[in-house]
Motif scaffolding. Structure first.
Motif, mmCIF file in Angstrom:
data_model
loop_
_atom_site.group_PDB
_atom_site.id
_atom_site.type_symbol
_atom_site.label_atom_id
_atom_site.label_comp_id
_atom_site.label_asym_id
_atom_site.label_seq_id
_atom_site.Cartn_x
_atom_site.Cartn_y
_atom_site.Cartn_z
ATOM 1 N N GLU A 120 3.599 -5.875 2.348
ATOM 2 C CA GLU A 120 3.092 -7.047 3.066
ATOM 3 C C GLU A 120 2.521 -6.677 4.438
ATOM 4 O O GLU A 120 1.666 -5.813 4.513
ATOM 5 N N THR A 121 3.000 -7.272 5.513
ATOM 6 C CA THR A 121 2.374 -7.054 6.829
ATOM 7 C C THR A 121 2.513 -5.616 7.321
ATOM 8 O O THR A 121 1.795 -5.216 8.241
ATOM 9 N N ALA A 122 3.396 -4.832 6.712
ATOM 10 C CA ALA A 122 3.508 -3.417 7.099
ATOM 11 C C ALA A 122 2.229 -2.661 6.771
ATOM 12 O O ALA A 122 1.941 -1.622 7.391
ATOM 13 N N GLU A 123 1.448 -3.161 5.828
ATOM 14 C CA GLU A 123 0.147 -2.555 5.529
ATOM 15 C C GLU A 123 -0.734 -2.485 6.770
ATOM 16 O O GLU A 123 -1.541 -1.557 6.928
ATOM 17 N N GLU A 124 -0.612 -3.487 7.622
ATOM 18 C CA GLU A 124 -1.470 -3.571 8.804
ATOM 19 C C GLU A 124 -1.237 -2.409 9.771
ATOM 20 O O GLU A 124 -2.096 -2.107 10.605
ATOM 21 N N LEU A 125 -0.083 -1.750 9.629
ATOM 22 C CA LEU A 125 0.197 -0.599 10.485
ATOM 23 C C LEU A 125 -0.750 0.571 10.192
ATOM 24 O O LEU A 125 -0.869 1.495 11.007
ATOM 25 N N LEU A 126 -1.398 0.519 9.037
ATOM 26 C CA LEU A 126 -2.308 1.605 8.659
ATOM 27 C C LEU A 126 -3.713 1.429 9.244
ATOM 28 O O LEU A 126 -4.599 2.240 8.979
ATOM 29 N N ALA A 127 -3.904 0.404 10.048
ATOM 30 C CA ALA A 127 -5.226 0.138 10.618
ATOM 31 C C ALA A 127 -5.838 1.348 11.331
ATOM 32 O O ALA A 127 -7.043 1.605 11.184
ATOM 33 N N PRO A 128 -5.068 2.124 12.096
ATOM 34 C CA PRO A 128 -5.671 3.292 12.768
ATOM 35 C C PRO A 128 -6.262 4.323 11.811
ATOM 36 O O PRO A 128 -7.129 5.115 12.202
ATOM 37 N N VAL A 129 -5.821 4.320 10.562
ATOM 38 C CA VAL A 129 -6.308 5.300 9.590
ATOM 39 C C VAL A 129 -7.759 5.012 9.211
ATOM 40 O O VAL A 129 -8.495 5.907 8.782
ATOM 41 N N ALA A 130 -8.180 3.775 9.391
ATOM 42 C CA ALA A 130 -9.537 3.393 8.993
ATOM 43 C C ALA A 130 -10.602 4.198 9.714
ATOM 44 O O ALA A 130 -11.734 4.328 9.223
ATOM 45 N N ALA A 131 -10.260 4.748 10.875
ATOM 46 C CA ALA A 131 -11.239 5.534 11.631
ATOM 47 C C ALA A 131 -11.704 6.758 10.857
ATOM 48 O O ALA A 131 -12.795 7.289 11.107
ATOM 49 N N ALA A 143 0.849 -1.188 0.000
ATOM 50 C CA ALA A 143 0.000 0.000 0.000
ATOM 51 C C ALA A 143 0.882 1.234 0.000
ATOM 52 O O ALA A 143 2.054 1.186 0.393
ATOM 53 N N PHE A 144 0.290 2.338 -0.437
ATOM 54 C CA PHE A 144 1.000 3.610 -0.432
ATOM 55 C C PHE A 144 0.188 4.608 0.382
ATOM 56 O O PHE A 144 -1.020 4.731 0.191
ATOM 57 N N ALA A 145 0.856 5.289 1.289
ATOM 58 C CA ALA A 145 0.191 6.249 2.180
ATOM 59 C C ALA A 145 0.830 7.625 2.050
ATOM 60 O O ALA A 145 2.043 7.741 1.853
ATOM 61 N N ASN A 146 -0.003 8.669 2.180
ATOM 62 C CA ASN A 146 0.546 10.031 2.190
ATOM 63 C C ASN A 146 0.970 10.405 3.606
ATOM 64 O O ASN A 146 0.839 9.610 4.561
ATOM 65 N N ALA A 147 1.472 11.616 3.758
ATOM 66 C CA ALA A 147 2.013 12.049 5.045
ATOM 67 C C ALA A 147 0.954 12.012 6.142
ATOM 68 O O ALA A 147 1.231 11.619 7.279
ATOM 69 N N LYS A 148 -0.281 12.435 5.813
ATOM 70 C CA LYS A 148 -1.335 12.464 6.812
ATOM 71 C C LYS A 148 -1.665 11.053 7.289
ATOM 72 O O LYS A 148 -1.871 10.829 8.498
ATOM 73 N N ALA A 149 -1.708 10.106 6.391
ATOM 74 C CA ALA A 149 -1.987 8.730 6.772
ATOM 75 C C ALA A 149 -0.855 8.164 7.626
ATOM 76 O O ALA A 149 -1.090 7.455 8.616
#
Length: 565
Positions: free
Chosen positions: A219-230, A181-187
């Motif tokens: 891979e599993t580093a994507e899971e670190l973005l879970a808090p963004v789902a809020a 996944a790709f995330a911007n600075a805010k994410a």
């Protein structure tokens, strides 16, 4: 003039009986008859015909139009095929049901040809969103861009340009494979990811030369973005399920093998099946940790629930990632990234425990393995489990994808009775970068080796892995018989399937891969009346004409659930 002593023909007798409102002489009036076409049963023991009859949701008979007329009663509906092809309904062997629907609720990036185009689409989405709302997208692939952006790391740009157009809205864009996944600075900020954040086991936070996160998470580093789902706008979970069902039946898919669903999603499926809101037949692999599975397996196993619309009898786990993201676990380093041999995303010991749980609870085990090292390790786990249970000899455990194999491991599929659950469209989609990742020799010997597997005696079944690819069976069938890429080249043509092999890989083989070969997958009398009618005969027309074929009717359990507008 006919003599009074001359007997009337059987079809005429049937016609007169129908006109008089009586039952046909056989006493087996069909609910639906398809006639005046080409009916291909895909069953070597049942001859093809020009018509078929359906009664009580099952195939009653296949034969000539006159033979099927015997089954015409006063309530029988008749569909004139007008010379078209009727075949068993397509069985999608590996895809993600909720993901197909959810993909329609976010930015579709599958057709993007540059990073700049992606940034423009995000900028437009930000303009239509409230401040702070999550912008989601899926489908980008760096190997399909026309050029590599300046300042890229591993062919992927940093988040700077994306963050510039969306400073206040978090952005998460999932790779086409689903394995990055790709995330911007805010994410990144909302997820708490910075230069000091360590890589999780089985994953990688890609960083630039200065040690700062680029925004690219593997891979599993994507899971670190879970808090963004809020920050995401809430979605009724029924909506993606409804969208998926609509897309599937419009594309001729009558059964769908869902590659990994949590118990909450299975609960949703059951509710919707009870309400009659899902037409397609679902065969589900349960996903989750070993702790989750140990609790759920005894309670969730079900076969043929809701008039054969829901079966849960398999488990889905992962051993590695995807080739496109350099996440596939290889026996030797990547040719284009010599510092890496990919990632083992779930420890071997954990998968061994999953295998024990599957064996004890009579579940099939389906493990995602793409790299040659990942495939070897999975085969070793399966072999050890089978050896521990000599009393059982029909496991039908599956390797999901089996994309890149070492020559020594190809015959092991047949020897162990392991099913290769593969995706034809992946071969042509990935073809441009497979030799780049693996080198010519490894690619030739082990990449998407359908014929090598089949000739060794293994069962190879087909699917699309949607939403990684379009769930369209026609495009996938074309890829399977042609292995032709977008530039017109053919990817290792000796591994192509014949037209009939490809059809069976999409019908009876996935049925076998689900212990459902006695229920579906061929137009055999007594089996479920799941049929698709196509505008062209994909078994006979010129190869280049296959992609223009359309679904005319989709029939599930003898009921027409889709008609081409």
């Amino acid at each position: 003039m006919r003599s009074r002593s001359t007997p009337l023909s059987l079809p005429l007798l049937v016609l007169l009986a129908a006109c008089a409102g009586g039952e046909p002489p056989s006493g087996e009036a069909a609910d639906l008859i398809l006639t005046n076409g080409r009916v291909v049963t895909a069953d070597d023991a049942v001859p093809d015909g020009e018509a078929l009859a359906i009664r009580d949701g099952r195939i009653l008979a296949v034969g000539t139009a006159e033979e099927m007329a015997v089954h015409r009663g006063p309530e029988t509906e008749t569909l004139d095929l007008e010379g078209r092809l009727a075949i068993p309904g397509f069985i999608e062997g590996h895809a993600h049901f909720m993901g197909i629907g959810d993909a329609q609720l976010q930015l579709n990036l599958m057709d993007t040809e540059s990073w700049e185009e992606i940034v423009q689409r995000v900028e437009a989405a930000v303009a239509d969103s409230r401040p702070g709302e999550l912008i989601r997208g899926r489908g980008w692939h760096q190997e399909k861009w026309t050029h590599t952006p300046a300042g890229s790391v591993e062919g992927i740009p940093t988040h700077a340009s994306l963050s510039a157009v969306s400073p206040d809205n978090p952005v998460v864009l999932v790779h086409a494979s689903g394995h990055a996944a790709f995330a911007n600075a805010k994410a990144l900020e909302l997820a708490g990811i910075d230069a000091s954040t360590a890589d999780p086991a089985g994953g990688e936070i890609v960083k630039d030369a200065g040690g700062q996160p680029t925004g690219y998470l593997k891979e599993t580093a994507e899971e670190l973005l879970a808090p963004v789902a809020a920050a995401a706008t809430p979605v009724d979970p029924r909506r993606p399920a409804e969208l998926a069902n609509q897309e599937l039946i419009a594309k001729g898919i009558t059964s769908f093998q869902d590659a990994g669903a949590p118990t909450a999603v299975v609960d949703l499926y059951k509710e919707m099946v009870d309400a009659g809101d899902i037409d397609v037949r679902l065969w589900v692999m349960l996903g989750g940790s070993n702790a989750d599975l140990a609790e759920a397996l005894p309670r969730y196993r079900m076969v043929g629930y809701g008039d054969n619309h829901l079966t849960v009898r398999a488990i889905k786990r992962y051993i590695d990632g995807a080739l496109g993201s350099h996440g596939a676990w290889l026996l030797a380093p990547y040719t284009d990234l010599p510092t890496s041999s990919g990632l083992n995303t779930v420890p071997i010991s954990e998968l061994e425990e999953t295998a024990r749980l599957a064996a004890e609870n009579d579940y099939q085990l389906c493990i995602h393995a793409i790299g040659d090292r990942g495939n070897r390790e999975v085969l070793d786990i399966f072999a050890a489990t089978f050896a521990d249970h000599p009393e059982k000899d029909d496991w039908r455990w599956r390797v999901e994808h089996a994309q890149h194999l070492d020559l020594a491991d190809i015959p092991r599929f047949a020897e162990l009775g392991v099913i290769a659950s593969m995706q034809g469209i992946h071969a042509t989609s990935d073809a441009p970068f497979v030799p780049i990742r693996l080198g010519d020799q490894r690619a030739h010997d082990g990449a998407y080796v359908w014929q090598s597997l089949m000739q060794s005696g293994a069962v190879v079944m087909n699917g699309t892995d949607a939403p990684v690819e379009d769930v369209d069976p026609i495009a996938n069938y074309y890829a399977t018989v042609s292995r032709r890429t977008r530039d017109g080249s053919v990817f290792y043509p000796d591994q192509r399937m014949s037209r009939m092999e490809a059809l069976k890989s999409y019908t009876i083989q996935p049925a076998y891969g689900a212990f459902e070969e006695d229920l579906k997958g061929t137009l055999t009398p007594g089996k479920l009346a799941d049929v698709v009618v196509l505008s062209q005969d994909i078994l006979e027309i010129a190869e280049e004409e296959i992609p223009s074929t359309e679904v005319v009717y989709t029939i599930i359990g003898g009921r027409v659930v889709y008609r081409r507008p």
